[in-house]
Motif scaffolding. Structure first.
Motif, mmCIF file in Angstrom:
data_model
loop_
_atom_site.group_PDB
_atom_site.id
_atom_site.type_symbol
_atom_site.label_atom_id
_atom_site.label_comp_id
_atom_site.label_asym_id
_atom_site.label_seq_id
_atom_site.Cartn_x
_atom_site.Cartn_y
_atom_site.Cartn_z
ATOM 1 N N ARG A 143 -3.525 -12.138 5.883
ATOM 2 C CA ARG A 143 -3.181 -12.283 4.464
ATOM 3 C C ARG A 143 -1.788 -11.716 4.160
ATOM 4 O O ARG A 143 -1.039 -12.292 3.384
ATOM 5 N N ILE A 144 -1.448 -10.562 4.763
ATOM 6 C CA ILE A 144 -0.113 -10.027 4.480
ATOM 7 C C ILE A 144 0.950 -10.913 5.128
ATOM 8 O O ILE A 144 2.043 -11.071 4.585
ATOM 9 N N ALA A 145 0.625 -11.514 6.277
ATOM 10 C CA ALA A 145 1.584 -12.416 6.921
ATOM 11 C C ALA A 145 1.814 -13.662 6.069
ATOM 12 O O ALA A 145 2.902 -14.247 6.096
ATOM 13 N N GLU A 146 0.793 -14.049 5.310
ATOM 14 C CA GLU A 146 0.923 -15.189 4.396
ATOM 15 C C GLU A 146 1.591 -14.792 3.091
ATOM 16 O O GLU A 146 1.849 -15.639 2.237
ATOM 17 N N CYS A 184 8.175 0.075 7.971
ATOM 18 C CA CYS A 184 6.969 0.506 8.694
ATOM 19 C C CYS A 184 7.211 1.850 9.367
ATOM 20 O O CYS A 184 6.332 2.731 9.371
ATOM 21 N N ALA A 185 8.410 2.017 9.950
ATOM 22 C CA ALA A 185 8.750 3.274 10.612
ATOM 23 C C ALA A 185 8.800 4.413 9.587
ATOM 24 O O ALA A 185 8.329 5.528 9.853
ATOM 25 N N ARG A 186 9.349 4.139 8.417
ATOM 26 C CA ARG A 186 9.403 5.157 7.366
ATOM 27 C C ARG A 186 7.992 5.532 6.908
ATOM 28 O O ARG A 186 7.696 6.709 6.672
ATOM 29 N N ALA A 187 7.137 4.519 6.761
ATOM 30 C CA ALA A 187 5.754 4.775 6.338
ATOM 31 C C ALA A 187 5.031 5.617 7.380
ATOM 32 O O ALA A 187 4.238 6.505 7.041
ATOM 33 N N ASP A 188 5.316 5.352 8.648
ATOM 34 C CA ASP A 188 4.688 6.121 9.719
ATOM 35 C C ASP A 188 5.087 7.593 9.622
ATOM 36 O O ASP A 188 4.230 8.490 9.732
ATOM 37 N N ARG A 189 6.381 7.859 9.403
ATOM 38 C CA ARG A 189 6.838 9.241 9.262
ATOM 39 C C ARG A 189 6.200 9.903 8.049
ATOM 40 O O ARG A 189 5.790 11.073 8.094
ATOM 41 N N ALA A 190 6.093 9.132 6.961
ATOM 42 C CA ALA A 190 5.520 9.678 5.727
ATOM 43 C C ALA A 190 4.051 10.063 5.929
ATOM 44 O O ALA A 190 3.610 11.137 5.518
ATOM 45 N N LEU A 191 3.305 9.201 6.560
ATOM 46 C CA LEU A 191 1.877 9.475 6.787
ATOM 47 C C LEU A 191 1.689 10.696 7.682
ATOM 48 O O LEU A 191 0.774 11.506 7.471
ATOM 49 N N ALA A 210 -1.180 5.436 -1.391
ATOM 50 C CA ALA A 210 0.070 5.062 -2.062
ATOM 51 C C ALA A 210 1.084 4.524 -1.055
ATOM 52 O O ALA A 210 1.776 3.528 -1.328
ATOM 53 N N THR A 211 1.174 5.167 0.097
ATOM 54 C CA THR A 211 2.136 4.739 1.120
ATOM 55 C C THR A 211 1.834 3.322 1.593
ATOM 56 O O THR A 211 2.735 2.480 1.692
ATOM 57 N N MET A 212 0.559 3.048 1.875
ATOM 58 C CA MET A 212 0.191 1.720 2.349
ATOM 59 C C MET A 212 0.340 0.676 1.252
ATOM 60 O O MET A 212 0.736 -0.461 1.517
ATOM 61 N N ALA A 213 0.042 1.049 0.015
ATOM 62 C CA ALA A 213 0.155 0.100 -1.093
ATOM 63 C C ALA A 213 1.605 -0.334 -1.287
ATOM 64 O O ALA A 213 1.889 -1.523 -1.501
ATOM 65 N N VAL A 214 2.538 0.617 -1.214
ATOM 66 C CA VAL A 214 3.958 0.286 -1.370
ATOM 67 C C VAL A 214 4.412 -0.629 -0.248
ATOM 68 O O VAL A 214 5.119 -1.625 -0.463
ATOM 69 N N LEU A 215 4.004 -0.305 0.984
ATOM 70 C CA LEU A 215 4.402 -1.128 2.124
ATOM 71 C C LEU A 215 3.864 -2.544 2.010
ATOM 72 O O LEU A 215 4.592 -3.518 2.222
ATOM 73 N N VAL A 216 2.587 -2.684 1.655
ATOM 74 C CA VAL A 216 1.977 -4.010 1.504
ATOM 75 C C VAL A 216 2.679 -4.799 0.398
ATOM 76 O O VAL A 216 2.925 -6.001 0.532
#
Length: 321
Positions: A210-213, A293-300, A308-314
């Motif tokens: 779904r995110i790829a679409e 994605c790399a920034r989100a990984d560091r944040a997590l 919140a981190t995953m929601a922003v990325l999605v």
């Protein structure tokens, strides 16, 4: 079994597809008709207290008012050994007026019982293997046609995601949806979403598709349902999908879209939508998302709020800024 003029003395219906097993049992039951149908049909369920004497007595009973008796034993993979051995011996000289149907979710081909039934005659073993995930969409479309309605691939995929992979559950749900349409018409994804509650656990691959679409609405719905999963683990899968799309885009630019599966180490059916989905992103956009994605990984990993981190990325992947 269907289309034969004379039934074999025994059949084994085996495999995880519950719907196929039930359909086979239904077809055999139909061979026993008339006023003595209740007498000429006996249905048993294997249990620890089942005795060989009772089973053999049923198998050797002659039909009343007809020329066929049917004995069905469900859960045959769990027959007590004495009963199983008694059936093996019985099959060496079976009652010609009786057909035995053994029904099992699993029964190893190496077992004596499996081999004994296989020797009875051609097609005595009826395999009911479950459809593979890649085959479920066309399978659902065939089931829908049997209920008098059509269903497009997108709606069929949505139904599987909501109901799960049980063929019986899918068939039951299609029957209900067909009734809502009066037994005719077309089932759309919107109709499925409106009338089918989600009872199946969300699979991560469904979310990745779904995110790829770039389907923001459905991506966020699935993200909410995946909330109990490890955010870092889910992010790793998302990052992997972005990398795959970058690879797909590069191969498409070289005119080698057929090489995507080999390049990412997956089967063709697993990357069926990659070329199309890679084209949904602008030049350089996927590379920018890989950085996100790399920034989100560091944040997590430094204690940021996972939801919140995953929601922003999605949101960014789906083009919502």
């Amino acid at each position: 079994m269907a289309g034969t003029t004379r039934l074999l003395p025994a059949y084994l219906v085996v495999g995880p597809d519950e719907l196929k097993r039930k359909q086979t049992v239904t077809r055999l039951r139909a061979h026993v008709e008339g006023p003595f149908a209740d007498f000429n049909l006996e249905e048993l369920v294997a249990s620890a207290d089942m005795e060989p004497v009772g089973v053999l007595s049923s198998l050797n009973t002659l039909p009343m008012g007809g020329d066929l008796r049917v004995v069905i034993i469900e859960n045959a993979g769990k027959l007590p050994k004495p009963v199983s051995e008694a059936i093996i011996e019985y099959l060496k000289a079976p009652n010609e007026s009786c057909t035995l149907l053994l029904v099992a979710e699993t029964l190893a081909k190496s077992t004596r019982l499996y081999k004994a039934v296989a020797k009875v005659g051609p097609r005595s073993v009826i395999e009911c293997g479950a459809p593979k995930r890649r085959d479920l969409t066309p399978y659902v479309q065939k089931l829908a046609a049997a209920h008098g309605v059509g269903i497009d691939a997108d709606a069929a995929s949505e139904l599987v995601s909501r109901v799960g992979e049980s063929t019986t559950m899918l068939d039951n749900q299609l029957s209900a949806l067909s009734a809502l349409l009066g037994g005719q018409g077309q089932l759309t994804r919107a109709f499925v979403e409106q009338n089918v509650a989600r009872t199946a656990e969300v699979k991560p691959w469904e979310f990745l598709d779904r995110i790829a679409e770039r389907d923001a609405r459905r991506s966020f719905e699935l993200l909410a349902l995946l909330r109990g999963n490890s955010a870092i683990g889910l992010l790793s899968l998302v990052t992997g999908r972005i990398r795959e799309l970058i690879c797909a885009r590069a191969l498409m630019a070289r005119g080698d879209a057929r090489g995507i599966a080999a390049a990412v180490g997956k089967a063709d059916w697993q990357v069926r939508g990659h070329a199309r989905n890679a084209g949904r992103f602008a030049e350089g956009e996927l590379e920018g998302l890989l950085v996100e994605c790399a920034r989100a990984d560091r944040a997590l990993k430094t204690g940021a709020d996972a939801d919140a981190t995953m929601a922003v990325l999605v949101a960014h992947i789906c083009g919502v800024r």
